[in-house]
Design a protein around this motif. Structure first.
Motif, PDB file in Angstrom:
ATOM      1  N   ALA A  84       0.824  -1.212   0.000  1.00 57.50           N
ATOM      2  CA  ALA A  84       0.000   0.000   0.000  1.00 57.50           C
ATOM      3  C   ALA A  84       0.853   1.255   0.000  1.00 57.50           C
ATOM      4  O   ALA A  84       0.605   2.209  -0.766  1.00 57.50           O
ATOM      5  CB  ALA A  84      -0.928   0.000   1.210  1.00 57.50           C
ATOM      6  N   TRP A 110      -4.982   3.656  -6.134  1.00 57.12           N
ATOM      7  CA  TRP A 110      -6.184   2.906  -5.757  1.00 57.12           C
ATOM      8  C   TRP A 110      -5.861   1.687  -4.903  1.00 57.12           C
ATOM      9  O   TRP A 110      -6.683   1.261  -4.075  1.00 57.12           O
ATOM     10  CB  TRP A 110      -6.952   2.495  -7.014  1.00 57.12           C
ATOM     11  CG  TRP A 110      -6.277   1.429  -7.836  1.00 57.12           C
ATOM     12  CD1 TRP A 110      -5.430   1.612  -8.882  1.00 57.12           C
ATOM     13  CD2 TRP A 110      -6.412   0.007  -7.665  1.00 57.12           C
ATOM     14  NE1 TRP A 110      -5.012   0.401  -9.378  1.00 57.12           N
ATOM     15  CE2 TRP A 110      -5.609  -0.600  -8.650  1.00 57.12           C
ATOM     16  CE3 TRP A 110      -7.124  -0.792  -6.778  1.00 57.12           C
ATOM     17  CZ2 TRP A 110      -5.499  -1.975  -8.778  1.00 57.12           C
ATOM     18  CZ3 TRP A 110      -7.013  -2.174  -6.898  1.00 57.12           C
ATOM     19  CH2 TRP A 110      -6.212  -2.753  -7.886  1.00 57.12           C
ATOM     20  N   ILE A 111      -4.655   1.129  -5.093  1.00 58.41           N
ATOM     21  CA  ILE A 111      -4.260  -0.024  -4.268  1.00 58.41           C
ATOM     22  C   ILE A 111      -4.150   0.400  -2.811  1.00 58.41           C
ATOM     23  O   ILE A 111      -4.661  -0.279  -1.901  1.00 58.41           O
ATOM     24  CB  ILE A 111      -2.919  -0.607  -4.769  1.00 58.41           C
ATOM     25  CG1 ILE A 111      -3.075  -1.171  -6.179  1.00 58.41           C
ATOM     26  CG2 ILE A 111      -2.419  -1.681  -3.804  1.00 58.41           C
ATOM     27  CD1 ILE A 111      -1.795  -1.730  -6.757  1.00 58.41           C
ATOM     28  N   ASP A 112      -3.494   1.529  -2.579  1.00 60.60           N
ATOM     29  CA  ASP A 112      -3.366   2.059  -1.225  1.00 60.60           C
ATOM     30  C   ASP A 112      -4.740   2.363  -0.634  1.00 60.60           C
ATOM     31  O   ASP A 112      -5.038   2.004   0.517  1.00 60.60           O
ATOM     32  CB  ASP A 112      -2.501   3.320  -1.259  1.00 60.60           C
ATOM     33  CG  ASP A 112      -2.309   3.927   0.123  1.00 60.60           C
ATOM     34  OD1 ASP A 112      -2.390   3.185   1.117  1.00 60.60           O
ATOM     35  OD2 ASP A 112      -2.077   5.144   0.198  1.00 60.60           O
ATOM     36  N   ALA A 113      -5.587   3.026  -1.417  1.00 59.55           N
ATOM     37  CA  ALA A 113      -6.923   3.396  -0.933  1.00 59.55           C
ATOM     38  C   ALA A 113      -7.745   2.154  -0.592  1.00 59.55           C
ATOM     39  O   ALA A 113      -8.417   2.108   0.447  1.00 59.55           O
ATOM     40  CB  ALA A 113      -7.646   4.236  -1.988  1.00 59.55           C
ATOM     41  N   PHE A 114      -7.687   1.144  -1.444  1.00 65.24           N
ATOM     42  CA  PHE A 114      -8.460  -0.075  -1.205  1.00 65.24           C
ATOM     43  C   PHE A 114      -7.988  -0.795   0.053  1.00 65.24           C
ATOM     44  O   PHE A 114      -8.800  -1.189   0.909  1.00 65.24           O
ATOM     45  CB  PHE A 114      -8.352  -1.003  -2.416  1.00 65.24           C
ATOM     46  CG  PHE A 114      -8.956  -2.362  -2.196  1.00 65.24           C
ATOM     47  CD1 PHE A 114     -10.330  -2.533  -2.212  1.00 65.24           C
ATOM     48  CD2 PHE A 114      -8.151  -3.474  -1.956  1.00 65.24           C
ATOM     49  CE1 PHE A 114     -10.901  -3.782  -1.999  1.00 65.24           C
ATOM     50  CE2 PHE A 114      -8.703  -4.719  -1.733  1.00 65.24           C
ATOM     51  CZ  PHE A 114     -10.087  -4.870  -1.762  1.00 65.24           C
ATOM     52  N   LEU A 115      -6.671  -0.982   0.197  1.00 62.73           N
ATOM     53  CA  LEU A 115      -6.146  -1.717   1.343  1.00 62.73           C
ATOM     54  C   LEU A 115      -6.385  -0.970   2.654  1.00 62.73           C
ATOM     55  O   LEU A 115      -6.690  -1.584   3.685  1.00 62.73           O
ATOM     56  CB  LEU A 115      -4.647  -1.975   1.150  1.00 62.73           C
ATOM     57  CG  LEU A 115      -4.283  -2.975   0.048  1.00 62.73           C
ATOM     58  CD1 LEU A 115      -2.774  -3.077  -0.108  1.00 62.73           C
ATOM     59  CD2 LEU A 115      -4.870  -4.359   0.347  1.00 62.73           C
ATOM     60  N   ARG A 151      -8.869   1.182   3.238  1.00 61.28           N
ATOM     61  CA  ARG A 151     -10.299   1.114   3.567  1.00 61.28           C
ATOM     62  C   ARG A 151     -10.644  -0.260   4.122  1.00 61.28           C
ATOM     63  O   ARG A 151     -11.476  -0.391   5.017  1.00 61.28           O
ATOM     64  CB  ARG A 151     -11.146   1.404   2.331  1.00 61.28           C
ATOM     65  CG  ARG A 151     -11.007   2.800   1.735  1.00 61.28           C
ATOM     66  CD  ARG A 151     -11.357   3.925   2.681  1.00 61.28           C
ATOM     67  NE  ARG A 151     -10.348   4.207   3.681  1.00 61.28           N
ATOM     68  CZ  ARG A 151      -9.182   4.827   3.430  1.00 61.28           C
ATOM     69  NH1 ARG A 151      -8.855   5.199   2.188  1.00 61.28           N
ATOM     70  NH2 ARG A 151      -8.339   5.067   4.405  1.00 61.28           N
ATOM     71  N   LEU A 152      -9.983  -1.289   3.589  1.00 61.60           N
ATOM     72  CA  LEU A 152     -10.171  -2.638   4.121  1.00 61.60           C
ATOM     73  C   LEU A 152      -9.682  -2.707   5.564  1.00 61.60           C
ATOM     74  O   LEU A 152     -10.329  -3.327   6.420  1.00 61.60           O
ATOM     75  CB  LEU A 152      -9.401  -3.642   3.248  1.00 61.60           C
ATOM     76  CG  LEU A 152      -9.626  -5.132   3.535  1.00 61.60           C
ATOM     77  CD1 LEU A 152     -11.072  -5.510   3.282  1.00 61.60           C
ATOM     78  CD2 LEU A 152      -8.689  -5.979   2.680  1.00 61.60           C
ATOM     79  N   ASP A 183      -9.605  -0.149   7.605  1.00 57.87           N
ATOM     80  CA  ASP A 183     -10.576   0.618   8.404  1.00 57.87           C
ATOM     81  C   ASP A 183     -11.766  -0.245   8.790  1.00 57.87           C
ATOM     82  O   ASP A 183     -12.247  -0.198   9.935  1.00 57.87           O
ATOM     83  CB  ASP A 183     -11.056   1.840   7.623  1.00 57.87           C
ATOM     84  CG  ASP A 183      -9.967   2.895   7.469  1.00 57.87           C
ATOM     85  OD1 ASP A 183      -9.009   2.863   8.259  1.00 57.87           O
ATOM     86  OD2 ASP A 183     -10.079   3.737   6.551  1.00 57.87           O
TER      87      ASP A 183
END
Length: 302
Positions: free
Chosen positions: A111, A117-122, A124-125, A127
């Protein structure tokens, strides 16, 4: 950069760290050498006599010299069960942290380095995962597992289940710590140099960035071991952790809790004191490592 020699000197100059280290070392040695040191093997039915149940500590009037800290309702020596139970609690705590570290460090490294988007997805996961209580997740999964399989199957896989569940539930703490460290490292000159010479992203991440971001991971690992042990103890106290015939410190506390008000306090008291000492020692060492390895604090000392 702090060296092992200077770290050891700082350790010797801190009485709290020395005390915590001695307590932790004694408990670890007690757990490792339990088969040699324990007066009784609580797993061996041939060594257990139900007629010895609920004996008080040896210094009491009705005590037995064979059982220094008394016995529990099954006739097992409390000292012996503490020795073996400490080993199980440490095994679960360390195993859970290994699972947390593998998942968290890997996802946090990806991340922080990849971003976008990879950083944002991981994150949020992470969170979502952190919004769910570890205890709640463990209770649900373990309750389903106990309902689906009989007691013997559960007893065989209890340690593995606890390690995996606690480990998977706590990975975001490692991931967030690693991501923050990677964000501070990935734009430094040595990383740019690695990219310029054509190294693939995989080698840049694992060969160059990771070794320079392990200090905070080491600090959080110590504290997370204590948290994992406490989580296991809470689950065992609720009847969802280790079975009574394979005692951890948590299950030992639970097994004697119903006898506290009838006078057999030693069944719960002594495992509880050992659990407090173990968790406190780990937390104090974690706090000491955090202070010593913090660059700002080091500059302040200098």
């Amino acid at each position: 950069m702090i060296t092992w020699r200077s770290l050891f000197k700082r350790f010797l100059s801190d009485p709290v760290a020395i005390g915590a280290g001695i307590v932790l070392l004694l408990l670890v040695l007690m757990a490792v050498f339990a088969p040699l040191l324990a007066p009784q093997n609580p797993y061996d039915l041939m060594q257990i006599d139900i007629m010895d149940s609920e004996l008080p500590p040896s210094w009491k009037d009705d005590g037995d010299a064979r059982f220094l800290l008394g016995t529990d309702a099954q006739g097992r020596g409390v000292l012996s069960t503490i020795m073996y139970g400490t080993g199980i609690s440490l095994l679960i705590g360390l195993g859970a942290v290994v699972v947390q570290a593998i998942l968290g460090v890997t996802l946090g490294l990806i991340a922080g380095y990849k971003g976008g988007w990879i950083d944002a997805f991981l994150m949020r996961l992470a969170d979502i995962q952190m919004s769910l209580s570890t205890l709640m997740i463990a209770i649900i999964v373990l309750a389903i597992f106990q309902a689906a399989f009989d007691a013997n199957v559960y007893a065989d896989y209890a340690i593995v289940m606890l390690i995996v569940i606690i480990g998977v539930a706590e990975w975001p703490k490692f991931a967030r710590t690693m991501r923050s460290s990677v964000l501070g490292e990935k734009n430094k000159e040595y990383v740019d140099a690695a990219r310029v010479i054509g190294l693939p992203a995989r080698k840049v991440m694992w060969g160059h960035i990771l070794p320079n971001t392990l200090t905070p991971v080491l600090v959080i690992s110590t504290i997370q071991v204590a948290e994992a042990i406490m989580t296991e103890a809470a689950l065992s106290f609720l009847g969802l952790g280790m079975p009574v015939d394979r005692p951890s410190l948590g299950s030992l506390i639970r097994s004697g809790f119903e006898f506290v008000f009838s006078g057999q306090y030693w069944i719960t008291l002594y495992p509880a004191l050992v659990l407090i000492a173990l968790v406190l020692a780990l937390n104090l060492l974690g706090d000491w490592m955090r202070d010593v390895l913090n660059p700002k604090l080091r500059r302040g000392d200098d």
